[in-house]
Design an enzyme around this catalytic site. Sequence first.
Site, short mmCIF file in Angstrom:
data_model
loop_
_atom_site.label_atom_id
_atom_site.label_comp_id
_atom_site.label_asym_id
_atom_site.label_seq_id
_atom_site.Cartn_x
_atom_site.Cartn_y
_atom_site.Cartn_z
N LYS A 155 0.77 -1.42 -0.03
CA LYS A 155 0.12 0.03 -0.01
C LYS A 155 1.01 1.07 0.06
O LYS A 155 1.74 1.42 0.77
CB LYS A 155 -0.97 0.03 1.16
CG LYS A 155 -1.76 1.27 1.41
CD LYS A 155 -2.79 1.23 2.42
CE LYS A 155 -3.67 2.37 2.61
NZ LYS A 155 -4.46 2.33 3.54
N ARG A 206 -10.56 10.38 2.19
CA ARG A 206 -10.33 10.70 3.26
C ARG A 206 -11.39 11.65 3.58
O ARG A 206 -11.97 12.05 4.78
CB ARG A 206 -8.84 11.29 3.66
CG ARG A 206 -7.90 10.31 3.71
CD ARG A 206 -6.39 10.84 3.78
NE ARG A 206 -5.64 9.79 3.37
CZ ARG A 206 -4.28 9.88 3.30
NH1 ARG A 206 -3.62 11.25 3.29
NH2 ARG A 206 -3.34 9.02 3.13
N LYS A 222 -2.13 -1.32 -3.96
CA LYS A 222 -2.78 -0.32 -3.65
C LYS A 222 -2.06 0.99 -3.93
O LYS A 222 -1.24 0.93 -3.13
CB LYS A 222 -3.75 -0.32 -2.47
CG LYS A 222 -4.54 0.78 -2.31
CD LYS A 222 -5.19 0.80 -0.80
CE LYS A 222 -6.15 1.83 -0.39
NZ LYS A 222 -6.54 1.88 0.76
C1 PBG Z 1 -7.12 3.82 5.58
C2 PBG Z 1 -7.42 3.55 4.09
C3 PBG Z 1 -7.53 4.52 2.99
C4 PBG Z 1 -7.97 3.83 1.87
C5 PBG Z 1 -8.51 2.61 2.43
N1 PBG Z 1 -8.20 2.28 3.88
C6 PBG Z 1 -6.83 5.60 3.14
C7 PBG Z 1 -5.69 6.00 3.35
O1 PBG Z 1 -4.75 5.05 3.79
O2 PBG Z 1 -5.33 6.97 3.75
C8 PBG Z 1 -8.00 4.58 0.66
C9 PBG Z 1 -9.18 4.07 -0.37
C10 PBG Z 1 -9.33 5.00 -1.46
O3 PBG Z 1 -8.70 5.99 -1.73
O4 PBG Z 1 -10.45 4.94 -2.15
N2 PBG Z 1 -6.75 2.78 6.43
#
Ligand code: PBG
Length: 324
Positions: free
Chosen positions: A197, A207, A250
């Site tokens: 990630k 967010r 991701k």
């Molecule tokens: C946070 C989380 C995020 C997403 C999924 N889980 C945001 C981040 O890491 O700040 C992002 C998903 C998206 O942008 O569609 N645990």
Amino acid sequence: MIRPRRNRKSPAVRALVRETTLSASDFIYPLFVHDKNADEAIDSMPGCIRWSIEGLLKEAGEAQALGIPAVVIFPAISEDLKSSDAAQCYNDDGLIPRAIKALKAAYPELCVITDVALDPYNSDGHDGLVAENEHGIIEIINDETVEVLCQQALCHARAGADMVSPSDMMDGRVEAIRTTLDSEGYQDVSILAYTAKYASAYYGPFRGALESTPKAGDKKTYQMDPANVHEAIRETLLDEEEGADIIMVKPAGPYLDVISQVRNATTLPLAAYQVSGEYLMIKAAAKDGWLDEQAVMMESLIGIKRAGADIIVTYFAKQAASCL
Ligand code: PBG
């Protein structure tokens, strides 16, 4: 003369030689839920909604009817329930356990996946617990966070989740969660690990949806540097060893090379998350007719599949399944 065009000469021939196909069963549909009675449009993500539990049930039912096998749920937690210890994340009467129970009661066959990370519950907005070091610099403390994540995963398992999905990027959390689940009798609850990630600007709209933007600092000490791919392989080998059932990369679209290399490094099923910013760019460009939304949506998804993903987490799941 050799004529590659012969294999493209008709829809029938093209169908025969097609190397990659999309199916509704490839998709995991992300859904936002909040603790209110009304459904609410999400300003930062056109077409997405913060559902009440009732709305969530209706939407999940429609997804299942289209052949989508799984949903992953994200909670928008009210500000007064957020704290610096994120304790709300393992409250058995909290929003997510109630949503899991409602979903499993209505659709026993639907695979219900939950996000395991502290950001929706943490008043600091980080995926882990925040502490200040001796120089006054903010740090995300790994091992203390992992203990809370284990409580959160266990709480989701108790409520009936089929799969937990740690998105926090703390070290050692897959093994710790596996051990916790096993020791409490939840050996059949799977782990879908956010393995690679990246610290990505494409998460901005998400967010906004959860009002979970970090209050201070960024996520670069735990999420990966977009410049790196060897590190994604290292994370893959670790998550595999720690007991992950499914590996995830991701974002997806800007990281197709990562998907492809991770694909070659593991025999585990591989998921990719087409994140909020990727979704939003297509939606925004299509809004004024600059792009053909449906065609670009399908091309973006087939590209992710062709790169090597078996599973795609996408806000387009329902829309794409309807055109298949
Ligand atoms: C946070 C989380 C995020 C997403 C999924 N889980 C945001 C981040 O890491 O700040 C992002 C998903 C998206 O942008 O569609 N645990």
